[in-house]
Design an enzyme around this catalytic site. Structure first.
Site, PDB file in Angstrom:
ATOM      1  N   LYS A 154       1.046  -1.118  -0.159  1.00 22.14           N
ATOM      2  CA  LYS A 154      -0.074   0.063   0.062  1.00 22.14           C
ATOM      3  C   LYS A 154       0.812   1.252   0.011  1.00 22.14           C
ATOM      4  O   LYS A 154       1.967   1.218   0.229  1.00 22.14           O
ATOM      5  CB  LYS A 154      -1.045  -0.051   1.329  1.00 22.14           C
ATOM      6  N   ARG A 161      -3.658 -10.321   4.628  1.00 19.91           N
ATOM      7  CA  ARG A 161      -3.978 -10.282   3.146  1.00 19.91           C
ATOM      8  C   ARG A 161      -2.936  -9.707   2.391  1.00 19.91           C
ATOM      9  O   ARG A 161      -2.884  -8.230   2.440  1.00 19.91           O
ATOM     10  CB  ARG A 161      -5.261  -9.521   3.055  1.00 19.91           C
TER      11      ARG A 161
HETATM   12  N1  HH2 Z   1      -7.667  -4.190   0.762  1.00 20.85           N
HETATM   13  C1  HH2 Z   1      -7.773  -3.931  -0.588  1.00 20.85           C
HETATM   14  C2  HH2 Z   1      -8.976  -4.444  -1.022  1.00 20.85           C
HETATM   15  N2  HH2 Z   1      -9.644  -5.549   0.128  1.00 20.85           N
HETATM   16  N3  HH2 Z   1     -10.013  -6.232   2.093  1.00 20.85           N
HETATM   17  C3  HH2 Z   1      -9.722  -6.355   3.580  1.00 20.85           C
HETATM   18  N4  HH2 Z   1     -10.308  -7.046   4.242  1.00 20.85           N
HETATM   19  N5  HH2 Z   1      -8.542  -5.621   3.883  1.00 20.85           N
HETATM   20  C4  HH2 Z   1      -7.684  -4.662   3.188  1.00 20.85           C
HETATM   21  O1  HH2 Z   1      -6.913  -4.123   3.515  1.00 20.85           O
HETATM   22  C5  HH2 Z   1      -8.127  -4.659   1.689  1.00 20.85           C
HETATM   23  C6  HH2 Z   1      -9.259  -5.369   1.302  1.00 20.85           C
HETATM   24  C7  HH2 Z   1      -7.198  -3.176  -1.413  1.00 20.85           C
HETATM   25  O2  HH2 Z   1      -6.108  -3.998  -2.032  1.00 20.85           O
HETATM   26  P1  HH2 Z   1      -5.791  -4.435  -3.347  1.00 20.85           P
HETATM   27  O3  HH2 Z   1      -7.099  -5.634  -3.385  1.00 20.85           O
HETATM   28  O4  HH2 Z   1      -4.541  -4.689  -3.671  1.00 20.85           O
HETATM   29  O5  HH2 Z   1      -6.142  -3.413  -4.611  1.00 20.85           O
HETATM   30  P2  HH2 Z   1      -7.476  -3.126  -5.120  1.00 20.85           P
HETATM   31  O6  HH2 Z   1      -8.588  -2.523  -4.318  1.00 20.85           O
HETATM   32  O7  HH2 Z   1      -7.039  -1.736  -6.180  1.00 20.85           O
HETATM   33  O8  HH2 Z   1      -7.947  -4.020  -6.072  1.00 20.85           O
END
Ligand code: HH2
Length: 269
Positions: free
Chosen positions: A212, A246
């Site tokens: 992040k 995660r």
């Molecule tokens: N962060 C993201 C998405 N889902 N779910 C939980 N429970 N906790 C988190 O910190 C979290 C989440 C964002 O990260 P990412 O999936 O890599 O990116 P994007 O939302 O751009 O797909």
């Protein structure tokens, strides 16, 4: 559950902040999911809608088209891991559950659609309830708290009570402070420093720091270079009571947490 669990991130999106566009073909996504499990993931979290700051919402038909074949493909492999669906939409969660998902990761903690809570209750699923201030489109515009840790803790306690009131068994619920979701750099750091206060609620804490932007701010690295910073946050988070991580970089985090778990008592005390 062992001393920790890794939730591997599998984004089937063109626009996710770190892996967007990499796995928008279902077969490639399933192959990557299998690799995440081989590297140590106990949960594979399949998402078809980016929640990065400023992300545009995805229509339900498109999200279904992205997510369902991947959940089906992973389930068919019979991997030693659970499949999770990262969605706020009832239709997507329901279809993913039909396709084999047993864990619902809703970044709105059932506020977007309370019927998700009923689905989780009826089907006896596991779920993650996450804190977010505002919504992805606007959440990074000047977020403010009285005390970020107390505010997030009170929110998670309230959502846990709502989930239980909807008929979800308490032991099915995991809680997530939502790193980066309506938080400044200082808010994220304060949550990591005082993560033990969130763990004191008594449910497993999910930590999503992977690649992040706050890690980029601290290290000067672009997304691909944030793996070492990510491992540091996971190891410190583990020490402070987080139990589910995660992450995109499963092998690296699994190594870090294996060493941390061997050198700390499993209850983190
Ligand atoms: N962060 C993201 C998405 N889902 N779910 C939980 N429970 N906790 C988190 O910190 C979290 C989440 C964002 O990260 P990412 O999936 O890599 O990116 P994007 O939302 O751009 O797909």
């Amino acid at each position: 559950m062992g001393p920790f669990e890794i939730m591997g991130v599998l984004n089937v999106t063109p626009d996710s902040f770190s892996d967007g566009g990499t796995f928008d073909d279902a077969a490639a996504a399933v192959r990557h999911g299998r690799r995440l499990v081989e590297e140590g993931a106990a949960i594979v979290d399949v998402g078809g809608e980016s929640t990065r700051p400023g992300a545009a919402p995805v229509p339900v038909q498109e999200e279904l088209r992205r997510v369902v074949p991947v959940v089906e493909g992973l389930t068919a492999l019979g991997l030693p891991a659970r499949v999770s669906v990262d969605t706020m939409k009832l239709e997507v969660a329901a279809a993913a559950v039909e396709a084999g998902a047993t864990y619902v990761n809703d970044v709105t903690a059932f506020r977007h659609d309370p019927r998700l809570a009923a689905l989780v209750a009826e089907r006896g699923l596991d779920c993650c309830l996450m804190h977010m201030l505002g919504e992805p489109r606007t959440m990074q515009a000047d977020p403010r708290y009285d005390d970020v840790v107390s505010d997030v803790k009170a929110f998670l306690e309230e959502r846990l009570a709502a989930a239980v009131a909807a008929g979800i068994a308490e032991q099915r619920v995991q809680l997530d402070p939502g790193i980066g979701f309506g938080k400044t750099l200082e808010h994220n750091l304060e949550l990591l420093r005082r993560l033990g206060e969130i763990a004191a609620i008594g449910r497993p804490v999910v930590l999503g720091t992977s690649r992040k932007s706050f890690i980029g701010r601290l290290t000067g690295r672009d997304v691909a270079g944030r793996v070492h910073g990510t491992v540091a946050t996971c190891v410190l988070g583990y020490e402070r009571g987080a139990r589910v991580f995660r992450v995109h970089d499963v092998a690296a985090v699994h190594d870090g947490l294996s060493v941390a778990a061997a050198t700390l008592p499993p209850d983190g005390s």
